[in-house]
Design a protein around this motif. Structure first.
Motif, short mmCIF file in Angstrom:
data_model
loop_
_atom_site.label_atom_id
_atom_site.label_comp_id
_atom_site.label_asym_id
_atom_site.label_seq_id
_atom_site.Cartn_x
_atom_site.Cartn_y
_atom_site.Cartn_z
N TYR A 32 0.86 -1.17 0.00
CA TYR A 32 0.00 0.00 0.00
C TYR A 32 0.90 1.22 0.00
O TYR A 32 1.92 1.25 0.70
N PHE A 51 -4.09 1.34 -3.18
CA PHE A 51 -4.20 -0.01 -2.63
C PHE A 51 -4.18 -1.04 -3.75
O PHE A 51 -3.50 -2.04 -3.69
N GLY A 94 3.25 0.66 3.14
CA GLY A 94 2.77 -0.23 4.18
C GLY A 94 2.43 -1.58 3.61
O GLY A 94 2.19 -1.71 2.40
N PRO A 95 2.44 -2.61 4.44
CA PRO A 95 2.12 -3.96 3.94
C PRO A 95 0.66 -4.06 3.53
O PRO A 95 -0.19 -3.38 4.11
N PRO A 96 0.36 -4.90 2.54
CA PRO A 96 -1.02 -5.01 2.04
C PRO A 96 -1.91 -5.91 2.87
O PRO A 96 -2.91 -6.41 2.39
N TRP A 97 -1.54 -6.14 4.10
CA TRP A 97 -2.40 -6.93 4.99
C TRP A 97 -2.18 -6.45 6.40
O TRP A 97 -1.25 -5.74 6.72
N GLY A 98 -3.07 -6.91 7.25
CA GLY A 98 -2.92 -6.62 8.67
C GLY A 98 -3.10 -5.15 8.99
O GLY A 98 -3.75 -4.40 8.26
N TYR A 99 -2.51 -4.78 10.08
CA TYR A 99 -2.69 -3.40 10.51
C TYR A 99 -1.73 -2.48 9.77
O TYR A 99 -0.80 -2.92 9.12
N GLN A 100 -1.99 -1.18 9.95
CA GLN A 100 -1.28 -0.21 9.13
C GLN A 100 0.05 0.19 9.74
O GLN A 100 0.13 1.15 10.49
N LYS A 101 1.10 -0.55 9.43
CA LYS A 101 2.44 -0.17 9.87
C LYS A 101 3.14 0.49 8.69
O LYS A 101 3.62 -0.17 7.77
N VAL A 102 3.17 1.81 8.73
CA VAL A 102 3.63 2.60 7.60
C VAL A 102 5.07 3.03 7.81
O VAL A 102 5.45 3.48 8.89
N PHE A 104 7.82 5.74 6.42
CA PHE A 104 7.88 6.99 5.68
C PHE A 104 9.26 7.20 5.07
O PHE A 104 10.28 6.78 5.62
#
Lengths: 114, 116
Positions: A32, A51, A94-102, A104
């Motif tokens: 993402y 996405f 961010g990874p395309p699954w799970g929670y939003q660990k972004v 920068f």
């Protein structure tokens, strides 16, 4: 591990000129992708996000970004820059699954001259 | 709709002192994030809460940083004792409802910490 590269730390453009801010990412799959803007003394504001689907994404304030899988890029564009666009712009992944660990990038500071 | 509130906006302390930051997320937002933004860098996630539970604190220096989110609403981030390298802007963000990738994060104005 995911990472983001913004190769331009500073960019100066004339008001009314077109703008392109570069962003390259490193990730094993299609992540993402986000672009945020930060004005002085302000928090970050989301401009747009990708996405899936159409690789050309429209955002707020007349910005758009294009996802290019072959180049691992997600460049931000605006056809005509306004003085109020002067700010710092952050690309994020961010990874395309799970929670939003972004994660920068370090940001690109945009200066707009009359 | 009120945005994410943070206080104080600025804080100057001596090294080895303690400091606490407060964040009030957007009403109804289940997910709350604390980021550290060092000058010249992008924000780095310190901790993420889902309601009042910790989802991710892998980048939180737990020997000196702590955070809590009582009752799943407001949150505080504490540094004790502070070091020079903790000088940064501390950003709070919130999102709803699931904390998944589809949720937009809304950021507060940040707290600028200077450690002397």
């Amino acid at each position: 591990a995911q990472s983001v590269t913004q190769p331009d730390i500073h960019i100066t453009v004339s008001e009314g000129a077109s703008l392109e801010l570069r962003c390259n990412y490193s990730y094993g799959a299609t992540p993402y992708l986000f672009w945020y803007v930060q004005s002085p003394g302000q928090g970050l504001q989301l401009l747009l996000k990708y996405f899936s689907g159409d690789t050309l994404v429209q955002g707020i304030k007349g910005f758009e970004a294009e996802f290019k899988r072959s180049q691992s890029s997600f460049n931000l564009r605006k056809p005509s820059v306004h003085w109020s666009d002067a700010a710092e712009y952050f690309c994020a992944v961010g990874p395309p699954w799970g929670y939003q660990k972004v994660t920068f990038g370090i940001g690109t500071k945009l200066q707009v001259i009359p | 709709e009120a945005g994410v509130a943070q206080s104080p906006r600025y804080k100057i302390i001596e090294k080895r002192q303690s400091v606490a930051f407060w964040c009030n997320p957007i009403s109804g937002h289940a997910t709350l994030y604390w980021y550290q933004q060092i000058l010249g860098q992008g924000p780095k996630l310190l901790i993420q809460f889902q309601n009042n539970g910790v989802v991710d604190d892998s980048q939180l220096p737990k020997d000196r940083f702590s955070a809590e989110r009582l009752k799943g609403v407001d949150s505080t981030l504490k540094i004790q004792p502070a070091k020079l390298e903790d000088s940064a802007v501390y950003l709070c963000a919130s999102s709803s409802p699931s904390g998944g990738q589809e949720d937009t994060q809304y950021f507060g104005p940040g707290t600028r910490l200077t450690v002397l």
